[in-house]
Design an enzyme around this catalytic site. Structure first.
Site, mmCIF file in Angstrom:
data_model
loop_
_atom_site.group_PDB
_atom_site.id
_atom_site.type_symbol
_atom_site.label_atom_id
_atom_site.label_comp_id
_atom_site.label_asym_id
_atom_site.label_seq_id
_atom_site.Cartn_x
_atom_site.Cartn_y
_atom_site.Cartn_z
ATOM 1 N N ASP A 124 -62.336 -62.714 -21.502
ATOM 2 C CA ASP A 124 -62.143 -63.194 -22.867
ATOM 3 C C ASP A 124 -62.497 -64.676 -22.897
ATOM 4 O O ASP A 124 -61.895 -65.483 -22.185
ATOM 5 C CB ASP A 124 -60.702 -62.972 -23.309
ATOM 6 C CG ASP A 124 -60.466 -63.458 -24.730
ATOM 7 O OD1 ASP A 124 -61.071 -62.894 -25.659
ATOM 8 O OD2 ASP A 124 -59.689 -64.422 -24.913
ATOM 9 N N GLU A 156 -67.281 -59.570 -24.506
ATOM 10 C CA GLU A 156 -67.188 -59.231 -25.920
ATOM 11 C C GLU A 156 -68.349 -59.858 -26.666
ATOM 12 O O GLU A 156 -68.740 -61.002 -26.392
ATOM 13 C CB GLU A 156 -65.863 -59.735 -26.488
ATOM 14 C CG GLU A 156 -65.569 -59.249 -27.886
ATOM 15 C CD GLU A 156 -64.213 -59.716 -28.379
ATOM 16 O OE1 GLU A 156 -63.771 -59.240 -29.442
ATOM 17 O OE2 GLU A 156 -63.598 -60.572 -27.704
ATOM 18 N N ASP A 169 -54.529 -64.313 -24.680
ATOM 19 C CA ASP A 169 -55.855 -64.200 -24.069
ATOM 20 C C ASP A 169 -55.862 -63.207 -22.907
ATOM 21 O O ASP A 169 -56.846 -62.472 -22.718
ATOM 22 C CB ASP A 169 -56.330 -65.573 -23.598
ATOM 23 C CG ASP A 169 -56.540 -66.536 -24.763
ATOM 24 O OD1 ASP A 169 -56.801 -66.052 -25.873
ATOM 25 O OD2 ASP A 169 -56.445 -67.760 -24.550
#
Length: 404
Positions: free
Chosen positions: A194, A277, A359
């Site tokens: 992330d 992502e 996170d």
């Protein structure tokens, strides 16, 4: 697969003059050919409604004729190899532009080729006929011999060499070589990452990587740019100030590149599957408060490095959809609590009574989605029968703000 190896070198005063002459000739050839292409396209579109371009062969014949004229006869003073390469790249740039307009080229839309400026970065590419390497010394046609700083050895014989001068007057030589994929056994099966601002990368295995501090150079750049806007154009002091700004930009870029290379190499070498992502960076930078900080991070560059090194190390690189609710779902039980404010860093899930760090929870969800493991959200939501779904979304936002 092909890779690029870049080395810095320090030319002599005479070589700097020769390189300046070479860069100027390459720039003039590109600009003359681009002007001719624009004129040909406009004339063809006005008469036949078509956009037929003059190909590389026609542009090369024009270059040969231009060398015979008094206005462009000085083009013969430099090697003809980089001049021909400049025409080839212009032909490729126009093909990419029209293929992008027609939808034949994947990825981001490609813009129309633009004229080159003297103050921008300069480059000249040589094929095998224009350079040679012997005993750590490089001979470049009509430039002479240069000795770069060999920070690492070339894995194979290069197919081309590019001489580069950046905006801060630094000189580099770049080689394109063929490298073999490095097949090694990874320690871990998979990892989810992330990406953020203050903490650049939070990984699903609990590791965190802090982003370098660019604030000092960024403040100096902003101060010098205000001074640059008030100075007279093409003056000596303005050019001197422009070089100072370019040096600060290079220090930021070098720091970021070193950080991203080290982190991507560590991640790819230790994990078999890397999951990231798909971030909407172009939409994020529309926020005026975070635009400058986000632009300094280099999220896209990190993704490209991970993708390229995954191919080199025979790893599996995956990117999940940007609409996946990775920060809105509990990674332990799969309960979805909905959107929460960015200032909230700790979340208490009332479905499984687990305190989640925002996170870290998102990185674990990214890994699960990338590996194809999903929680049954319908089953998890139906476990609680005493409180409605709307109330759960509100109650799941219980956080410890002081422990951020």
């Amino acid at each position: 697969m092909k890779a690029r190896y870049q080395y810095r070198f320090y030319p002599t005063d005479q070589q700097q003059q020769s390189l300046a002459r070479l860069f100027g000739c390459v720039r003039v050839v590109w600009n003359d050919a681009l002007a001719f292409c624009k004129q040909s396209v406009s004339e063809a579109f006005a008469s036949t409604r078509s956009t037929k371009l003059p190909g590389y062969k026609k542009l090369s014949a024009m270059l040969t004729q231009a060398k015979k004229t008094d206005e462009r006869k000085w083009l013969s003073d430099v090697s003809s190899v980089p001049l021909q390469q400049s025409l080839r790249y212009l032909d490729v740039a126009y093909k990419n532009f029209f293929n992008s307009l027609k939808g034949k080229r994947k990825g981001k839309k490609v813009g129309v080729p633009r004229f080159k400026k003297k103050t921008n970065s300069q480059s000249a590419e040589f094929t095998k006929a224009g350079f040679s390497i012997k005993d750590g010394v490089i001979y470049i046609a009509k430039i002479g011999t240069i000795k770069p700083i060999w920070s690492r050895e070339l894995p194979s014989e290069p197919s081309s060499a590019t001489v580069i001068k950046d905006c801060a007057n630094r000189y580099f030589v770049s080689f394109v070589v063929e490298v073999e994929p490095n097949i090694t056994i990874a320690k871990n099966q998979s990892i989810g990452i992330d990406l953020g601002v203050k903490t650049f990368a939070v990984m699903s295995n609990g590791e965190k990587s802090l982003s370098p501090d660019y604030s000092r150079h960024d403040r100096k750049i902003r101060k010098l740019q205000k001074k640059l806007a008030r100075q007279q154009k093409d003056s000596k002091r303005r050019n001197k100030n422009r070089l100072r700004i370019a040096k600060h930009h290079n220090q930021i870029a070098d720091t970021r590149k070193d950080f991203l290379h080290k982190l991507s190499t560590k991640v790819v070498s230790e994990n078999q599957t890397i999951v990231l992502e798909d971030l909407n960076v172009s939409g994020m930078v529309k926020n005026p408060k975070l635009a400058r900080v986000i632009s300094l991070q280099g999220w896209r560059e990190f993704r490209l490095l991970c993708e390229a090194k995954s191919e080199k190390f025979s790893r599996d690189f995956r990117v999940i959809n940007r609409w996946e609710p990775t920060s809105q779902t509990c990674s332990c039980c799969g309960f979805r609590w909905g959107k929460i404010d960015l200032s909230i860093r700790l979340i208490l899930c009332l479905s499984c009574n687990t305190e989640q760090e925002r996170d870290e929870n998102a990185s674990r969800n990214i890994e699960m989605v990338g590996m194809g493991h999903r929680h049954d959200l319908k089953r998890t939501g139906s476990d609680c029968k005493t409180v409605s779904a709307a109330s759960y979304c509100e109650l799941s936002r219980i956080t410890d703000v002081e422990r951020r």
